[in-house]
Enzyme design. Structure first.
Site, PDB file in Angstrom:
ATOM      1  N   CYS A  12      13.646  14.465 -11.099  1.00 12.12           N
ATOM      2  CA  CYS A  12      15.093  14.507 -11.288  1.00 12.12           C
ATOM      3  C   CYS A  12      15.503  13.572 -12.427  1.00 12.12           C
ATOM      4  CB  CYS A  12      15.789  14.062 -10.015  1.00 12.12           C
ATOM      5  SG  CYS A  12      15.241  14.969  -8.563  1.00 12.12           S
ATOM      6  N   GLY A  38      16.233  18.553 -14.361  1.00 13.39           N
ATOM      7  CA  GLY A  38      16.547  19.240 -13.113  1.00 13.39           C
ATOM      8  C   GLY A  38      17.790  20.067 -13.269  1.00 13.39           C
ATOM      9  N   TYR A 254       5.057  16.692 -21.099  1.00  9.54           N
ATOM     10  CA  TYR A 254       5.986  17.801 -20.908  1.00  9.54           C
ATOM     11  C   TYR A 254       7.430  17.417 -20.560  1.00  9.54           C
ATOM     12  CZ  TYR A 254       8.304  21.587 -18.420  1.00  9.54           C
ATOM     13  OH  TYR A 254       9.228  22.486 -17.993  1.00  9.54           O
ATOM     14  N   SER A 295       8.848  22.991 -25.401  1.00  7.05           N
ATOM     15  CA  SER A 295       8.139  21.756 -25.050  1.00  7.05           C
ATOM     16  C   SER A 295       6.853  21.560 -25.853  1.00  7.05           C
ATOM     17  CB  SER A 295       7.861  21.722 -23.550  1.00  7.05           C
ATOM     18  OG  SER A 295       7.237  22.912 -23.151  1.00  7.05           O
ATOM     19  N   ASP A 357       0.068  25.278 -26.262  1.00  7.36           N
ATOM     20  CA  ASP A 357       0.999  24.975 -25.167  1.00  7.36           C
ATOM     21  C   ASP A 357       0.711  23.561 -24.688  1.00  7.36           C
ATOM     22  OD1 ASP A 357       3.099  25.250 -23.462  1.00  7.36           O
ATOM     23  OD2 ASP A 357       2.300  26.958 -22.355  1.00  7.36           O
ATOM     24  N   ASP A 358       1.712  22.946 -24.049  1.00  2.00           N
ATOM     25  CA  ASP A 358       1.511  21.555 -23.637  1.00  2.00           C
ATOM     26  C   ASP A 358       0.654  21.435 -22.391  1.00  2.00           C
ATOM     27  OD1 ASP A 358       3.610  21.417 -21.248  1.00  2.00           O
ATOM     28  OD2 ASP A 358       4.548  22.447 -22.922  1.00  2.00           O
TER      29      ASP A 358
HETATM   30  P1  AMP Z   1       2.564  27.778 -15.756  1.00  5.62           P
HETATM   31  O1  AMP Z   1       3.245  28.927 -16.385  1.00  5.62           O
HETATM   32  O2  AMP Z   1       2.706  27.736 -14.273  1.00  5.62           O
HETATM   33  O3  AMP Z   1       1.116  27.625 -16.199  1.00  5.62           O
HETATM   34  O4  AMP Z   1       3.348  26.496 -16.236  1.00  5.62           O
HETATM   35  C1  AMP Z   1       3.033  25.918 -17.445  1.00  5.62           C
HETATM   36  C2  AMP Z   1       4.268  25.677 -18.258  1.00  5.62           C
HETATM   37  O5  AMP Z   1       5.263  25.001 -17.500  1.00  5.62           O
HETATM   38  C3  AMP Z   1       3.867  24.818 -19.407  1.00  5.62           C
HETATM   39  O6  AMP Z   1       4.092  25.579 -20.565  1.00  5.62           O
HETATM   40  C4  AMP Z   1       4.749  23.606 -19.342  1.00  5.62           C
HETATM   41  O7  AMP Z   1       5.582  23.615 -20.485  1.00  5.62           O
HETATM   42  C5  AMP Z   1       5.566  23.728 -18.081  1.00  5.62           C
HETATM   43  N1  AMP Z   1       5.242  22.710 -17.049  1.00  5.62           N
HETATM   44  C6  AMP Z   1       4.129  22.010 -16.891  1.00  5.62           C
HETATM   45  N2  AMP Z   1       4.181  21.226 -15.798  1.00  5.62           N
HETATM   46  C7  AMP Z   1       5.369  21.422 -15.235  1.00  5.62           C
HETATM   47  C8  AMP Z   1       6.036  20.917 -14.077  1.00  5.62           C
HETATM   48  N3  AMP Z   1       5.443  20.064 -13.239  1.00  5.62           N
HETATM   49  N4  AMP Z   1       7.296  21.341 -13.854  1.00  5.62           N
HETATM   50  C9  AMP Z   1       7.883  22.214 -14.662  1.00  5.62           C
HETATM   51  N5  AMP Z   1       7.288  22.760 -15.732  1.00  5.62           N
HETATM   52  C10 AMP Z   1       6.052  22.376 -16.038  1.00  5.62           C
END
Ligand code: AMP
Length: 479
Positions: A12, A38, A254, A295, A357-358
């Protein structure tokens, strides 16, 4: 463990101000700068000559305060606010913060960023002793502990309570005559304090919110510190000296906004260094570098600069959609990715693309984006991730509490590469993250929490230990 109290106060944003005639308005601006932390709910509590009044609701800050009368009602010279990110199953307005408590002799409002690891046992003990909880989030626990403390002064009671909660927390607590700010002994979550040109003080999650209200940075709140701000000014004290900095590495990777500085390190610059290091560790022959907006753009520019490849805008983000990860269900997340990103055909067609990607959590984004680029005519897509594989859950305040959801905990790198349809896949090393962030502190992992990458948690897991051991055992059985 009851799912009711699990993981509800995640990544948050908090903002508090003391000593400014337009406190609620400033809090609104500050929270607006923290909206990326958030989007599920927002609230502000103002202190008008010792009386607290709150407005809160579900959704984006601008939606909650769409009716200007809501903000106008919050007169007074001090305020705290919160933007909330929550996991599935808990979307009730009763969990939107700040949580307000009205006692016969005092009023309090509490805003919390983080996740407690002993919330279930503390709540059980408190309920057995007669406490009644209103919300299902763990944020109320601190208030109960303060009220039950036998210490002689409020300051001592707050310290007493802070010494009983475990896990990740950045708390703001406003009372009739002061504002407290406290950070957990590992400093998992960022928290900074600054001063307004008119003399008032601001405490908030990130420096970008200080900038948004024209406040000057004073210092990062350090692990174990307790700040008190009242009409006499700012007092920096601590409730424990048993501390060890382990700030969440995902803040640098991120979460935090690129224009924020954490412990003197600019987030954009750290991400750019991670991208450059990724280019050294995971080079590839390609024509262009494309980052996943927004990001990953800092890391992508770092990769492009270090590799000598041109950075191109191969993906466009629709600015009017919110973060997909924050959607509570997988179906909504997938729909969210489709609404959010599109490939620029004229840029990527016929090209060998390095896609940066990050991080990869569940793999939803990677799968979708590799397909987007291929559908747009990319000759090949080499996925490069500016962080190590996320294999372990986090219990300190980011929404990764189960290894079942983490694709890297369940698949090898070649398996992931195949399931994304990418031509190659490479991750940044742990040393790459630590050295790129480069905090100037003497602490394990350079002052970062790297537990989601290596399972080395800086604290005991308390209520989560049994469940965690069982998950790890099951995962190993499957491997
Ligand atoms: P996913 O699509 O589930 O693999 O999520 C990865 C993407 O979500 C990455 O491109 C990050 O930019 C973002 N991300 C990574 N960790 C988090 C998190 N804990 N909460 C929200 N977004 C995230």
């Amino acid at each position: 463990m009851s799912t009711e109290v699990k993981g509800l106060n995640e990544e948050c944003g908090v903002f508090g101000v003391w000593g400014s005639p337009d406190a609620a308005q400033l809090t609104y601006f500050g929270l607006h700068a923290l909206q990326h932390r958030g989007q599920e709910g927002a609230g502000i509590t103002a202190n008008d000559q010792g009386t607290l009044k709150s407005e809160r609701g579900l959704g984006l800050l601008a939606d909650v305060f769409r009716d200007p009368r809501r903000l106008d009602r919050l007169t007074g010279t001090a305020a705290v606010g919160h933007v909330r990110y929550a996991t599935a199953g808990n979307h009730g307005v009763e969990n939107i913060q700040p949580l307000e408590f009205n006692f016969s002799d005092a009023q309090f409002a509490l805003a919390h960023n983080g996740n407690l690891t002993n919330a279930v046992s503390l709540r059980r003990e408190l309920e057995q002793a007669g406490a009644i909880f209103h919300a299902s989030s763990d944020s109320e626990i601190l208030m109960h502990l303060i009220r039950r403390s036998k210490a002689p002064t409020l300051d001592e009671q707050v310290k007493d309570a802070l010494n009983q909660v475990q896990g990740g927390f950045a708390y703001l607590l406003i009372t009739n005559d002061r504002l407290f700010a406290a950070l957990d002994p590992n400093g998992f979550r960022p928290l900074v304090v600054g001063q307004l040109p008119t003399g008032g003080y601001v405490v908030c999650s990130e420096t970008c919110a200080l900038d948004a209200v024209g406040a000057t940075f004073i210092q990062d709140v350090h692990p174990g510190e307790l700040l008190t701000i009242d009409d006499q000014g700012l007092k920096i004290d601590h409730y424990t000296t048993d501390t060890q900095l382990a700030i969440c590495s995902m803040e640098f990777i991120y979460f935090a906004r690129p224009d924020s500085d954490i412990y003197g390190v600019n987030v954009h610059s750290a991400r750019k260094r991670m991208g450059a290091r990724l280019a050294q560790e995971q080079p590839v022959e390609a024509d262009i570098v494309v980052g996943v907006p927004n990001s990953s753009l800092s890391a992508a520019t770092g990769y492009a600069e270090a590799s000598g490849l041109p950075y191109e805008m191969g993906l466009i983000k629709n600015q009017y959609s919110s973060r997909t990860f924050i959607q509570p269900t997988q179906a909504l997340r997938e729909q969210g990715v489709r609404m959010k990103l599109s490939a620029v055909k004229g840029v990527v067609a016929g090209k060998r693309v390095v896609l940066i990607d990050d991080s990869i959590v569940r793999g939803t984004t990677s799968r979708r984006i590799v397909k987007l680029l291929k559908d747009a005519g990319a000759k090949s897509v080499h996925l490069r991730i500016a962080s190590p594989p996320l294999r372990y859950p986090c219990f300190y305040g980011i929404d990764i509490q189960t290894t079942r959801e983490l694709i890297a905990a369940n698949q090898t790198i070649p398996e992931m590469c195949q399931s994304f349809g990418a031509d190659s896949l490479g991750f940044l090393s742990e040393a790459g993250v630590i050295e790129s962030v480069g905090l100037k502190v003497e602490a394990p992992y350079g002052g970062l929490c790297m537990a989601y990458f290596n399972g080395d948690y800086p604290t005991p897991l308390y209520d989560y230990q049994v469940e965690y051991d069982e998950e790890i055992r099951q995962l190993q059985l499957h491997k």
